[in-house]
Design a protein around this motif. Structure first.
Motif, PDB file in Angstrom:
ATOM      1  N   ASP A   3       5.155  30.403 -55.722  1.00  0.00           N
ATOM      2  CA  ASP A   3       5.750  31.469 -54.924  1.00  0.00           C
ATOM      3  C   ASP A   3       6.610  30.769 -53.884  1.00  0.00           C
ATOM      4  O   ASP A   3       6.135  29.843 -53.205  1.00  0.00           O
ATOM      5  CB  ASP A   3       4.664  32.291 -54.220  1.00  0.00           C
ATOM      6  CG  ASP A   3       3.895  33.145 -55.204  1.00  0.00           C
ATOM      7  OD1 ASP A   3       4.532  33.925 -55.926  1.00  0.00           O
ATOM      8  OD2 ASP A   3       2.659  33.027 -55.246  1.00  0.00           O
ATOM      9  N   SER A   4       7.851  31.197 -53.750  1.00  0.00           N
ATOM     10  CA  SER A   4       8.755  30.444 -52.888  1.00  0.00           C
ATOM     11  C   SER A   4       9.836  31.338 -52.292  1.00  0.00           C
ATOM     12  O   SER A   4       9.932  32.517 -52.597  1.00  0.00           O
ATOM     13  CB  SER A   4       9.415  29.324 -53.693  1.00  0.00           C
ATOM     14  OG  SER A   4      10.204  29.883 -54.731  1.00  0.00           O
ATOM     15  N   TYR A  64      11.168  34.099 -54.522  1.00  0.00           N
ATOM     16  CA  TYR A  64      11.427  33.744 -55.912  1.00  0.00           C
ATOM     17  C   TYR A  64      10.146  33.180 -56.520  1.00  0.00           C
ATOM     18  O   TYR A  64       9.472  32.365 -55.892  1.00  0.00           O
ATOM     19  CB  TYR A  64      12.545  32.702 -55.998  1.00  0.00           C
ATOM     20  CG  TYR A  64      13.174  32.587 -57.359  1.00  0.00           C
ATOM     21  CD1 TYR A  64      14.125  33.504 -57.790  1.00  0.00           C
ATOM     22  CD2 TYR A  64      12.815  31.561 -58.226  1.00  0.00           C
ATOM     23  CE1 TYR A  64      14.710  33.405 -59.033  1.00  0.00           C
ATOM     24  CE2 TYR A  64      13.387  31.444 -59.474  1.00  0.00           C
ATOM     25  CZ  TYR A  64      14.347  32.371 -59.875  1.00  0.00           C
ATOM     26  OH  TYR A  64      14.917  32.273 -61.120  1.00  0.00           O
ATOM     27  N   PHE A  65       9.809  33.615 -57.726  1.00  0.00           N
ATOM     28  CA  PHE A  65       8.630  33.118 -58.442  1.00  0.00           C
ATOM     29  C   PHE A  65       9.091  32.180 -59.537  1.00  0.00           C
ATOM     30  O   PHE A  65      10.017  32.482 -60.282  1.00  0.00           O
ATOM     31  CB  PHE A  65       7.847  34.285 -59.050  1.00  0.00           C
ATOM     32  CG  PHE A  65       6.713  33.832 -59.928  1.00  0.00           C
ATOM     33  CD1 PHE A  65       5.553  33.337 -59.368  1.00  0.00           C
ATOM     34  CD2 PHE A  65       6.819  33.878 -61.303  1.00  0.00           C
ATOM     35  CE1 PHE A  65       4.511  32.897 -60.176  1.00  0.00           C
ATOM     36  CE2 PHE A  65       5.790  33.440 -62.113  1.00  0.00           C
ATOM     37  CZ  PHE A  65       4.629  32.953 -61.541  1.00  0.00           C
ATOM     38  N   ALA A  90      17.410  24.913 -54.808  1.00  0.00           N
ATOM     39  CA  ALA A  90      16.244  24.436 -54.058  1.00  0.00           C
ATOM     40  C   ALA A  90      15.399  25.608 -53.570  1.00  0.00           C
ATOM     41  O   ALA A  90      15.934  26.658 -53.212  1.00  0.00           O
ATOM     42  CB  ALA A  90      16.699  23.574 -52.882  1.00  0.00           C
ATOM     43  N   LEU A  91      14.087  25.407 -53.561  1.00  0.00           N
ATOM     44  CA  LEU A  91      13.132  26.429 -53.141  1.00  0.00           C
ATOM     45  C   LEU A  91      12.187  25.837 -52.093  1.00  0.00           C
ATOM     46  O   LEU A  91      11.897  24.648 -52.121  1.00  0.00           O
ATOM     47  CB  LEU A  91      12.303  26.913 -54.332  1.00  0.00           C
ATOM     48  CG  LEU A  91      13.050  27.396 -55.573  1.00  0.00           C
ATOM     49  CD1 LEU A  91      12.063  27.650 -56.711  1.00  0.00           C
ATOM     50  CD2 LEU A  91      13.836  28.666 -55.272  1.00  0.00           C
ATOM     51  N   GLU A  92      11.686  26.700 -51.202  1.00  0.00           N
ATOM     52  CA  GLU A  92      10.633  26.321 -50.261  1.00  0.00           C
ATOM     53  C   GLU A  92       9.376  27.051 -50.719  1.00  0.00           C
ATOM     54  O   GLU A  92       9.298  28.285 -50.645  1.00  0.00           O
ATOM     55  CB  GLU A  92      10.999  26.722 -48.836  1.00  0.00           C
ATOM     56  CG  GLU A  92       9.933  26.391 -47.808  1.00  0.00           C
ATOM     57  CD  GLU A  92       9.832  24.897 -47.519  1.00  0.00           C
ATOM     58  OE1 GLU A  92       8.700  24.408 -47.383  1.00  0.00           O
ATOM     59  OE2 GLU A  92      10.867  24.235 -47.428  1.00  0.00           O
ATOM     60  N   ALA A  93       8.402  26.316 -51.224  1.00  0.00           N
ATOM     61  CA  ALA A  93       7.181  26.930 -51.750  1.00  0.00           C
ATOM     62  C   ALA A  93       6.228  27.278 -50.613  1.00  0.00           C
ATOM     63  O   ALA A  93       6.068  26.512 -49.676  1.00  0.00           O
ATOM     64  CB  ALA A  93       6.491  25.983 -52.716  1.00  0.00           C
TER      65      ALA A  93
END
Length: 188
Positions: A156-157, A108-109, A177-180
């Motif tokens: 970027d994630s 996911y950007f 939630a995202l992990e970059a």
């Protein structure tokens, strides 16, 4: 007397018809304003998505130029960035807010503004709002970043799902939630 009553009735009819037509005009004008506002919002959203795509494509072009350093790592990152851009277009914030677990582990950007930055034990957690909206994400990054509150970032994630935390007033807040794996920082 009869003439006075007729005059009053005609005057009342004229006034009522004027009020009716004024109301019809006002309703039509309000509908046109609402449609105009909706159209402007759609155009702004499309413009923001286009801006996100352009920023991501610029980053990918930079990555392509540096293939000489570590071709495999750069190519893999560029491919994930492309997929992240596509997913940003295909997966709306509303879908992520509703059911982020459905998209878990997908690239996911995100392009947004840092609302809060916390570093602890070599990990950074950012609360980032999407440019021009109130849509917020929690972003985890294994490492230290220069990003601070107010910075614009491109991230970027990988989608982690939804995560809850307690805000300063003790209220539970749940966000996607995202992990970059890459954060590009710009000044305000």
């Amino acid at each position: 007397m009869k003439r006075t009553i007729i005059t009053i009735v005609i005057t009342a009819a004229v006034i009522l018809s004027g009020v009716y037509f004024y109301n019809q005009y006002t309703v039509k004008a309000n509908k046109e304003k609402i449609e105009s506002i909706k159209q402007a919002e759609k155009e702004k959203e499309a413009e923001m998505k286009e801006e996100q795509k352009n920023l991501a494509r610029e980053r990918i072009e930079k990555a392509d130029k540096s293939v000489k350093e570590d071709p495999n790592a750069v190519i893999e990152t560029a491919e994930m960035s492309n997929e992240g851009i596509d997913n940003t277009e295909a997966i709306s914030y509303g879908e992520l807010d509703k059911a982020a677990d459905r998209y878990k582990d997908k690239p996911y950007f995100l392009s947004g503004v840092v609302e809060q930055a916390i570093e602890e034990n070599g990990e950074t957690v950012l609360r980032v709002s999407v440019l021009g909206t109130n849509n917020e994400f929690l972003v985890h990054y294994q490492g230290i970043t220069d990003a601070v509150e107010g910075n614009v970032v491109n991230i970027d994630s990988i989608i982690l799902g939804k995560e809850s935390y307690s805000n300063g007033m003790g209220v539970q807040v749940t966000l996607p939630a995202l992990e970059a794996y890459h954060i590009e920082v710009y000044l305000e």
